[in-house]
Design a protein around this motif. Structure first.
Motif, PDB file in Angstrom:
ATOM      1  N   MET A  92       0.606  -1.994   0.525  1.00 44.83           N
ATOM      2  CA  MET A  92      -0.059  -0.040  -0.059  1.00 44.83           C
ATOM      3  C   MET A  92       0.938   1.328  -0.530  1.00 44.83           C
ATOM      4  N   ILE A  93       1.029   1.733  -1.197  1.00 42.26           N
ATOM      5  CA  ILE A  93       1.657   3.396  -1.426  1.00 42.26           C
ATOM      6  C   ILE A  93       1.112   4.514  -0.171  1.00 42.26           C
ATOM      7  N   GLU A  94       1.367   5.168   0.396  1.00 49.72           N
ATOM      8  CA  GLU A  94       1.268   6.256   1.382  1.00 49.72           C
ATOM      9  C   GLU A  94       1.249   6.896   0.757  1.00 49.72           C
ATOM     10  N   ILE A  95       0.421   7.788   0.828  1.00 51.01           N
ATOM     11  CA  ILE A  95       0.765   9.707   0.026  1.00 51.01           C
ATOM     12  C   ILE A  95       0.268  10.446   1.325  1.00 51.01           C
ATOM     13  N   ASP A  96       0.635  11.792   1.493  1.00 57.82           N
ATOM     14  CA  ASP A  96       0.370  13.166   2.010  1.00 57.82           C
ATOM     15  C   ASP A  96       0.421  14.418   1.358  1.00 57.82           C
ATOM     16  N   GLY A  97      -1.411  14.114   1.886  1.00 54.95           N
ATOM     17  CA  GLY A  97      -2.282  15.053   0.611  1.00 54.95           C
ATOM     18  C   GLY A  97      -1.253  16.483   0.999  1.00 54.95           C
ATOM     19  N   SER A  98      -0.537  16.570   2.272  1.00 56.39           N
ATOM     20  CA  SER A  98      -0.391  18.342   2.406  1.00 56.39           C
ATOM     21  C   SER A  98       0.890  18.439   1.361  1.00 56.39           C
ATOM     22  N   HIS A  99       1.354  17.273   0.302  1.00 59.00           N
ATOM     23  CA  HIS A  99       2.443  17.671  -0.195  1.00 59.00           C
ATOM     24  C   HIS A  99       2.874  18.484  -1.223  1.00 59.00           C
ATOM     25  N   GLY A 100       3.860  19.420  -1.513  1.00 60.09           N
ATOM     26  CA  GLY A 100       3.400  20.476  -2.137  1.00 60.09           C
ATOM     27  C   GLY A 100       2.519  21.348  -1.990  1.00 60.09           C
ATOM     28  N   SER A 101       1.781  21.312  -3.449  1.00 55.91           N
ATOM     29  CA  SER A 101       0.684  22.731  -3.026  1.00 55.91           C
ATOM     30  C   SER A 101      -0.443  22.320  -2.696  1.00 55.91           C
ATOM     31  N   GLY A 102      -0.882  20.827  -2.163  1.00 59.28           N
ATOM     32  CA  GLY A 102      -1.658  19.892  -0.781  1.00 59.28           C
ATOM     33  C   GLY A 102      -3.121  20.964  -1.009  1.00 59.28           C
ATOM     34  N   GLY A 103      -3.197  20.423  -2.920  1.00 61.76           N
ATOM     35  CA  GLY A 103      -4.853  20.848  -3.332  1.00 61.76           C
ATOM     36  C   GLY A 103      -5.301  19.668  -3.830  1.00 61.76           C
ATOM     37  N   LEU A 129      -2.296   7.670 -11.455  1.00 62.58           N
ATOM     38  CA  LEU A 129      -1.190   6.401 -11.129  1.00 62.58           C
ATOM     39  C   LEU A 129      -1.924   4.876 -10.394  1.00 62.58           C
ATOM     40  N   SER A 130      -2.709   5.816  -9.367  1.00 63.23           N
ATOM     41  CA  SER A 130      -3.482   3.151  -9.277  1.00 63.23           C
ATOM     42  C   SER A 130      -3.831   3.300  -9.916  1.00 63.23           C
ATOM     43  N   ALA A 131      -5.092   3.610 -10.459  1.00 63.73           N
ATOM     44  CA  ALA A 131      -5.747   3.312 -12.324  1.00 63.73           C
ATOM     45  C   ALA A 131      -4.846   2.113 -13.048  1.00 63.73           C
ATOM     46  N   LYS A 136      -2.441  -0.218  -8.485  1.00 68.49           N
ATOM     47  CA  LYS A 136      -1.047   0.036  -7.154  1.00 68.49           C
ATOM     48  C   LYS A 136      -2.474   0.874  -6.024  1.00 68.49           C
ATOM     49  N   PRO A 137      -2.815   0.253  -5.004  1.00 71.79           N
ATOM     50  CA  PRO A 137      -3.598   0.797  -3.549  1.00 71.79           C
ATOM     51  C   PRO A 137      -2.722   2.276  -3.244  1.00 71.79           C
ATOM     52  N   PHE A 138      -3.149   2.739  -2.551  1.00 72.57           N
ATOM     53  CA  PHE A 138      -2.933   3.478  -1.821  1.00 72.57           C
ATOM     54  C   PHE A 138      -3.785   4.320  -0.866  1.00 72.57           C
ATOM     55  N   THR A 139      -3.281   4.777  -0.003  1.00 69.52           N
ATOM     56  CA  THR A 139      -3.108   5.839   1.358  1.00 69.52           C
ATOM     57  C   THR A 139      -3.487   7.189   1.178  1.00 69.52           C
ATOM     58  N   LEU A 140      -4.439   8.351   1.342  1.00 69.31           N
ATOM     59  CA  LEU A 140      -4.199   9.674   1.009  1.00 69.31           C
ATOM     60  C   LEU A 140      -4.678   9.770   1.987  1.00 69.31           C
TER      61      LEU A 140
END
Length: 344
Positions: A1-12, A22-24, A28-32
């Motif tokens: 499971m890929i873990e993504i931090d939604g506050s990264h970069g532009s945070g939007g 990219l998951s589609a 690859k599954p992910f948690t945001l």
């Protein structure tokens, strides 16, 4: 499971849309987490929820947290539904931003897929449908991705209700592209789109456009005006600039109390700023091409304004794919982006 931090970069919403795309594609599954943490009202808004549900339908995905206001999403794709789809924002949410989440997976499907999207075709903070049709899609065609877009009905804020139909042909692979030098300006064309407005609005826009084109020495400048079917009122001035090696698009939306001439002046100002910048592609094309450069065969380069969206897109690609973007240049300045794609 890929873990993504939604506050990264532009945070939007860009983190969410790129992660879904990219998951589609990669399955690859992910948690945001921290979804839209950088916004005044964090969490999933209606438009973002439509992106999630549309991508889930396309991939038969399991989801947790797919609800309004949610700041955490777990997304697990389980295949690909290679059939026609229709998705409705239910608001004036941008249909082109939803398409961003779907396009990579559609491009690598095993057959041509038709998608109908209902919502806002020309709304603030997103590229109008014209941009995909006249700038993004022709550029992607050079890489081997062929798609068409037709606006059946125009959707303006606040009513929405616009309809676009998109057809994407399956790509056997994408070719790398060099977009470092745009070359000489060959022509500039403008579209004046009005819905349910007095004729003088489009006439004033055309007159101002021809005047500015003449003052700027633009050769072969042409305008096209048409009344766009819609449930609402709206106006758009859209300019496409064709250079020897690149396309660029610029636009401005009408709003109550805003003179028609102002749309034209804002658009020409953005165009002139781009011409002086040394960039090969406009700032919107720069960030939208990032996933496709990552998927291509060979090394791609582009010279573009290094925006927070571009940096965010590159970072998300690096979480899903075994690649590394080389970005030379400071944020909000023109820089050089290079990446060796994975040949997906």
């Amino acid at each position: 499971m890929i873990e993504i931090d939604g506050s990264h970069g532009s945070g939007g919403g860009q983190v969410l849309r790129s992660s879904l795309a990219l998951s589609a594609l990669t399955q690859k599954p992910f948690t945001l987490e921290n979804i839209r943490a950088g916004r005044k009202n964090p969490g999933l808004a209606a438009q973002h929820l439509t992106c999630v549900r549309a991508t889930a339908e396309l991939t038969n995905a399991r989801m947790q947290g797919a609800e309004l206001g949610s700041t955490k999403l777990i997304f697990e794709p389980r295949g690909f539904a290679a059939e026609a789809h229709e998705f409705d924002c239910g608001t004036a949410g941008s249909v082109t931003l939803i398409l961003q989440s779907l396009l990579p997976a559609l491009a690598f499907a095993n057959k041509e897929i038709n998608v109908k999207l209902v919502g806002g075709t020309t709304v603030a903070w997103s590229p109008p449908a014209n941009y995909f049709e006249q700038v993004l899609f022709p550029t992607l065609a050079r890489m081997g991705l062929h798609a068409t877009l037709e606006v059946k009905k125009w959707g303006w804020y606040p009513k929405g209700g616009g309809v676009i139909e998109v057809k994407v042909k399956p790509a056997s692979g994408l070719k790398a592209i060099d977009l470092t030098e745009r070359g000489a300006l060959e022509r500039a064309n403008a579209e004046i789109v009005c819905s349910n407005l007095p004729p003088h609005v489009s006439e004033r826009m055309k007159a101002r456009a021809l005047q500015l084109a003449f003052e700027n020495g633009s050769k072969n400048f042409q305008t096209k005006t048409f009344e766009a079917p819609s449930d609402d009122q709206g106006a758009l001035f859209f300019l496409t600039a064709q250079h020897a090696n690149a396309l660029a698009g610029f636009s401005a939306l009408g709003e109550r109390g805003k003179p028609a001439e102002k749309l034209v002046e804002e658009t020409f100002a953005a165009f002139e700023l781009f011409e002086k910048s040394g960039a090969c592609v406009d700032e919107h094309l720069g960030d939208q091409l990032i996933p496709f450069l990552a998927l291509a065969r060979g090394e791609s380069c582009l010279r573009a304004l290094v925006t927070s969206h571009l940096l965010t897109n590159a970072w998300v690609c690096e979480q899903f794919l075994e690649i590394k973007f080389a970005i030379k240049g400071k944020e909000n300045e023109v820089g050089l982006v290079t990446v060796k794609g994975v040949d997906f």
